[in-house]
Design a protein around this motif. Structure first.
Motif, mmCIF file in Angstrom:
data_model
loop_
_atom_site.group_PDB
_atom_site.id
_atom_site.type_symbol
_atom_site.label_atom_id
_atom_site.label_comp_id
_atom_site.label_asym_id
_atom_site.label_seq_id
_atom_site.Cartn_x
_atom_site.Cartn_y
_atom_site.Cartn_z
ATOM 1 N N PRO A 107 -16.144 12.670 -7.523
ATOM 2 C CA PRO A 107 -16.025 11.335 -8.117
ATOM 3 C C PRO A 107 -17.059 10.356 -7.561
ATOM 4 O O PRO A 107 -17.566 9.495 -8.289
ATOM 5 N N HIS A 108 -17.392 10.514 -6.270
ATOM 6 C CA HIS A 108 -18.377 9.610 -5.658
ATOM 7 C C HIS A 108 -19.737 9.740 -6.353
ATOM 8 O O HIS A 108 -20.338 8.752 -6.766
ATOM 9 N N ASP A 109 -20.212 10.979 -6.459
ATOM 10 C CA ASP A 109 -21.564 11.190 -7.013
ATOM 11 C C ASP A 109 -21.601 10.890 -8.503
ATOM 12 O O ASP A 109 -22.553 10.289 -9.002
ATOM 13 N N VAL A 133 0.863 -1.192 0.000
ATOM 14 C CA VAL A 133 0.000 0.000 0.000
ATOM 15 C C VAL A 133 0.894 1.234 0.000
ATOM 16 O O VAL A 133 1.848 1.307 0.784
ATOM 17 N N VAL A 134 0.584 2.196 -0.853
ATOM 18 C CA VAL A 134 1.298 3.482 -0.849
ATOM 19 C C VAL A 134 0.345 4.547 -0.330
ATOM 20 O O VAL A 134 -0.713 4.771 -0.933
ATOM 21 N N GLY A 135 0.702 5.174 0.767
ATOM 22 C CA GLY A 135 -0.151 6.212 1.361
ATOM 23 C C GLY A 135 -0.945 5.636 2.522
ATOM 24 O O GLY A 135 -1.895 4.887 2.310
ATOM 25 N N ALA A 136 -0.510 5.975 3.738
ATOM 26 C CA ALA A 136 -1.200 5.469 4.937
ATOM 27 C C ALA A 136 -1.735 6.650 5.735
ATOM 28 O O ALA A 136 -1.574 6.722 6.953
ATOM 29 N N GLY A 137 -2.355 7.586 5.023
ATOM 30 C CA GLY A 137 -2.913 8.773 5.668
ATOM 31 C C GLY A 137 -4.303 8.504 6.222
ATOM 32 O O GLY A 137 -4.659 7.364 6.537
ATOM 33 N N ASP A 138 -5.107 9.538 6.298
ATOM 34 C CA ASP A 138 -6.442 9.428 6.909
ATOM 35 C C ASP A 138 -7.266 8.309 6.279
ATOM 36 O O ASP A 138 -7.991 7.592 6.960
ATOM 37 N N ASP A 145 4.967 5.277 3.035
ATOM 38 C CA ASP A 145 4.471 6.642 3.251
ATOM 39 C C ASP A 145 5.672 7.545 3.459
ATOM 40 O O ASP A 145 6.619 7.187 4.167
ATOM 41 N N ALA A 146 5.601 8.700 2.819
ATOM 42 C CA ALA A 146 6.717 9.648 2.919
ATOM 43 C C ALA A 146 6.799 10.266 4.313
ATOM 44 O O ALA A 146 7.840 10.805 4.690
ATOM 45 N N ASP A 147 5.723 10.174 5.077
ATOM 46 C CA ASP A 147 5.648 10.822 6.388
ATOM 47 C C ASP A 147 6.005 9.811 7.497
ATOM 48 O O ASP A 147 5.300 8.817 7.687
ATOM 49 N N PRO A 148 7.097 10.078 8.241
ATOM 50 C CA PRO A 148 7.506 9.121 9.285
ATOM 51 C C PRO A 148 6.452 8.912 10.374
ATOM 52 O O PRO A 148 6.378 7.830 10.976
ATOM 53 N N VAL A 163 -6.307 2.090 -7.458
ATOM 54 C CA VAL A 163 -6.010 3.506 -7.216
ATOM 55 C C VAL A 163 -7.221 4.158 -6.566
ATOM 56 O O VAL A 163 -8.356 3.982 -7.037
ATOM 57 N N GLU A 164 -6.962 4.926 -5.529
ATOM 58 C CA GLU A 164 -8.069 5.680 -4.928
ATOM 59 C C GLU A 164 -8.603 6.714 -5.930
ATOM 60 O O GLU A 164 -7.932 7.088 -6.884
ATOM 61 N N LYS A 165 -9.819 7.168 -5.699
ATOM 62 C CA LYS A 165 -10.381 8.192 -6.580
ATOM 63 C C LYS A 165 -9.688 9.528 -6.300
ATOM 64 O O LYS A 165 -9.253 9.737 -5.154
ATOM 65 N N PRO A 166 -9.539 10.436 -7.233
ATOM 66 C CA PRO A 166 -9.792 10.226 -8.652
ATOM 67 C C PRO A 166 -8.648 9.422 -9.276
ATOM 68 O O PRO A 166 -7.510 9.516 -8.809
ATOM 69 N N LEU A 167 -8.977 8.649 -10.331
ATOM 70 C CA LEU A 167 -7.966 7.789 -10.949
ATOM 71 C C LEU A 167 -6.719 8.597 -11.312
ATOM 72 O O LEU A 167 -5.600 8.162 -11.102
ATOM 73 N N ASP A 217 -4.273 20.479 -2.021
ATOM 74 C CA ASP A 217 -3.741 20.035 -3.304
ATOM 75 C C ASP A 217 -4.827 19.648 -4.302
ATOM 76 O O ASP A 217 -4.533 19.225 -5.405
ATOM 77 N N GLU A 218 -6.089 19.725 -3.924
ATOM 78 C CA GLU A 218 -7.181 19.506 -4.883
ATOM 79 C C GLU A 218 -8.409 20.259 -4.379
ATOM 80 O O GLU A 218 -8.516 20.547 -3.186
ATOM 81 N N ASN A 219 -9.332 20.572 -5.288
ATOM 82 C CA ASN A 219 -10.520 21.317 -4.874
ATOM 83 C C ASN A 219 -11.659 20.358 -4.491
ATOM 84 O O ASN A 219 -11.516 19.128 -4.591
HETATM 85 N N1 LIG Z 1 -12.882 6.485 -1.249
HETATM 86 C C1 LIG Z 1 -13.073 7.403 -0.344
HETATM 87 O O1 LIG Z 1 -14.145 7.544 0.227
HETATM 88 C C2 LIG Z 1 -11.931 8.320 0.017
HETATM 89 C C3 LIG Z 1 -12.023 9.103 1.170
HETATM 90 C C4 LIG Z 1 -10.959 9.939 1.487
HETATM 91 C C5 LIG Z 1 -9.863 9.990 0.652
HETATM 92 N N2 LIG Z 1 -9.810 9.221 -0.471
HETATM 93 C C6 LIG Z 1 -8.653 9.282 -1.379
HETATM 94 O O2 LIG Z 1 -7.545 8.628 -0.770
HETATM 95 C C7 LIG Z 1 -6.335 9.308 -1.091
HETATM 96 C C8 LIG Z 1 -5.626 9.704 0.187
HETATM 97 O O3 LIG Z 1 -6.455 10.572 0.923
HETATM 98 P P1 LIG Z 1 -6.163 10.847 2.477
HETATM 99 O O4 LIG Z 1 -7.366 11.531 2.987
HETATM 100 O O5 LIG Z 1 -5.699 9.616 3.151
HETATM 101 O O6 LIG Z 1 -4.973 11.897 2.364
HETATM 102 P P2 LIG Z 1 -3.828 12.169 3.427
HETATM 103 O O7 LIG Z 1 -3.183 13.435 3.021
HETATM 104 O O8 LIG Z 1 -4.353 12.042 4.819
HETATM 105 O O9 LIG Z 1 -2.811 10.967 3.218
HETATM 106 C C9 LIG Z 1 -2.019 10.832 2.079
HETATM 107 C C10 LIG Z 1 -0.736 10.121 2.511
HETATM 108 O O10 LIG Z 1 0.019 9.793 1.343
HETATM 109 C C11 LIG Z 1 1.395 10.078 1.609
HETATM 110 N N3 LIG Z 1 2.005 10.360 0.303
HETATM 111 C C12 LIG Z 1 1.621 11.289 -0.617
HETATM 112 N N4 LIG Z 1 2.388 11.196 -1.704
HETATM 113 C C13 LIG Z 1 3.270 10.193 -1.486
HETATM 114 C C14 LIG Z 1 4.325 9.599 -2.252
HETATM 115 N N5 LIG Z 1 4.608 10.039 -3.481
HETATM 116 N N6 LIG Z 1 5.025 8.597 -1.700
HETATM 117 C C15 LIG Z 1 4.734 8.147 -0.459
HETATM 118 N N7 LIG Z 1 3.747 8.646 0.320
HETATM 119 C C16 LIG Z 1 3.035 9.649 -0.190
HETATM 120 C C17 LIG Z 1 1.388 11.286 2.538
HETATM 121 O O11 LIG Z 1 2.582 11.340 3.316
HETATM 122 C C18 LIG Z 1 0.144 11.015 3.397
HETATM 123 O O12 LIG Z 1 0.462 10.318 4.589
HETATM 124 C C19 LIG Z 1 -6.734 10.490 -1.986
HETATM 125 O O13 LIG Z 1 -6.597 10.108 -3.316
HETATM 126 C C20 LIG Z 1 -8.198 10.703 -1.657
HETATM 127 O O14 LIG Z 1 -8.912 11.250 -2.734
HETATM 128 C C21 LIG Z 1 -10.807 8.385 -0.779
#
Ligand SMILES: NC(=O)c1ccc[n+]([C@@H]2O[C@H](COP(=O)([O-])OP(=O)(O)OC[C@H]3O[C@@H](n4cnc5c(N)ncnc54)[C@H](O)[C@@H]3O)[C@@H](O)[C@H]2O)c1
Length: 336
Positions: free
Chosen positions: A169-171, A6-11, A33-36, A92-96, A160-162
């Motif tokens: 994308p959901h609707d 998995v790439v990206g372990a944010g919210d 994840d780029a964030d420690p 890939v999470e939305k948007p593609l 970083d996005e509006n």
């Molecule tokens: N399906 C849904 O209902 C839903 C809900 C919320 C967010 N999302 C999508 O999920 C994605 C993430 O959203 P989020 O709310 O978790 O954002 P976020 O900012 O909380 O987390 C993003 C994480 O990705 C890491 N990151 C970004 N670019 C990176 C890279 N190049 N290499 C390594 N790590 C990287 C960041 O350090 C951060 O921890 C977005 O595309 C968002 O649109 C989908």
């Protein structure tokens, strides 16, 4: 076992990490994840998972068969492209992607390498949406006239996005799924109140063939938390309210009879029937979505929300963004 990273372990990504670590046929081998701080949270909850700051480490490991991309939207395209190029299936999470040319390139790359490319259009894995789709397809609603949706609340304000690219994308994916058609034109108006050039509030209108319409409102600057889609058909009307804890779908047996373009409205009668609330067995949509991705890889089947579906939604978002720049002027669309 299907080895994944998995790439990206944010919210949001942390939910994907949790679910992929629990699926039976899956081994969650890596998390990037780029964030420690985010890495530390993963290490605490998933001790066996290898951590990295660089997605290239996962892409370079030939034992990893699939990559899940939940990083910020701007990074979806480069990361997915690298993974597809290395022969990995990609979710890939939305948007593609942030442009239709990038989305098309991802679709072509997946096709050329015989790989699965799936986009996280979550609501299509929601039991309520499945129920409504069956109502539409069975003809119970009659002809669908129009659909409108509201996805508004206060926060999370992205930099970083509006609100359009974040929420719509959901609707849009639900509307395309329910109507089974692609709009012929899109017009949109939006405004940036909090950050220059990043629209907080957007209204989008889509015109479909056969006079069908769809309207959506998205905002992270609103006093209410609303997640509602209304579908108006010639026989019945349906409301999907995702904020409701249990009674998410209501079917209104309401309508108008005796409508004719030739008459002068004399015979039009309003019909007020019962409101019914179907019992729908709820499952966690994200779990269903992740399991679907795994099943599609294992059984070599086409994802419900494949790259083509993702690219269609991106095409509409792009047209809406263009229309906003043109002060709401309609932008015509074609499916490819
Ligand atoms: N399906 C849904 O209902 C839903 C809900 C919320 C967010 N999302 C999508 O999920 C994605 C993430 O959203 P989020 O709310 O978790 O954002 P976020 O900012 O909380 O987390 C993003 C994480 O990705 C890491 N990151 C970004 N670019 C990176 C890279 N190049 N290499 C390594 N790590 C990287 C960041 O350090 C951060 O921890 C977005 O595309 C968002 O649109 C989908």
């Amino acid at each position: 076992m299907l080895k994944v990273g998995v790439v990206g372990a944010g919210d949001w990504g942390k939910n994907l990490v949790r679910i992929f670590s629990q699926l039976r046929e899956v081994e969650l081998a890596y998390c990037c994840d780029a964030d420690p701080v985010r890495q530390k949270a993963v290490a605490q909850n998933h001790p066996g998972v290898k951590l990295t700051k660089h997605f290239e480490d996962i892409v370079a490991d030939p034992s990893v068969r699939a990559l899940i991309v939940a990083s910020s939207a701007v990074s979806h395209y480069p990361i997915a492209k690298a993974a597809l190029g290395a022969g990995k299936h990609v979710y890939v999470e939305k948007p593609l992607a942030l442009s239709s040319s990038h989305a098309d390139e991802m679709v072509a790359l997946a096709r050329a390498n015989n790989l699965k490319l799936m986009v996280g259009h979550l609501l299509l894995y929601h039991s309520a949406v499945g129920h409504i789709k069956r109502l539409v397809d069975s003809g119970e609603l009659g002809d669908v006239f129009y659909v409108y949706s509201q996805r508004v609340n206060l926060g999370r304000i992205r930099h970083d996005e509006n609100a359009l690219w974040s929420f719509a994308p959901h609707d849009i994916s639900v509307i395309l799924h329910l109507l089974g058609e692609f709009p012929v034109s899109v017009s949109a108006r939006g405004e940036s109140y909090l950050q220059q050039g990043i629209e907080d509030v957007v209204f989008v209108n889509m015109k479909f063939p056969n006079r069908k319409m769809a309207q959506l409102q998205v905002s992270w600057l609103d006093p209410h938390k609303v997640r509602r889609i209304t579908i108006v058909g010639s026989r019945k009307m349906v409301v999907f309210d995702d904020v409701e804890s249990t009674e998410k779908v209501k079917i209104f047996d309401k309508g108008v009879t005796g409508v004719s373009y030739d008459s002068y409205g004399d015979s039009i009668t309003l019909r007020f029937g019962d409101i019914s609330i179907p019992h729908i067995q709820m499952t966690e949509p994200l779990r269903a979505e992740c399991q679907h991705f795994v099943d599609c890889i294992m059984k070599d089947t086409r994802p419900l929300t494949d790259g083509v579906d993702g690219a269609r939604v991106v095409r509409i978002l792009e047209a809406a963004q263009r229309s906003m720049k043109l002060e709401g002027e309609p932008v015509t669309l074609s499916e490819s």
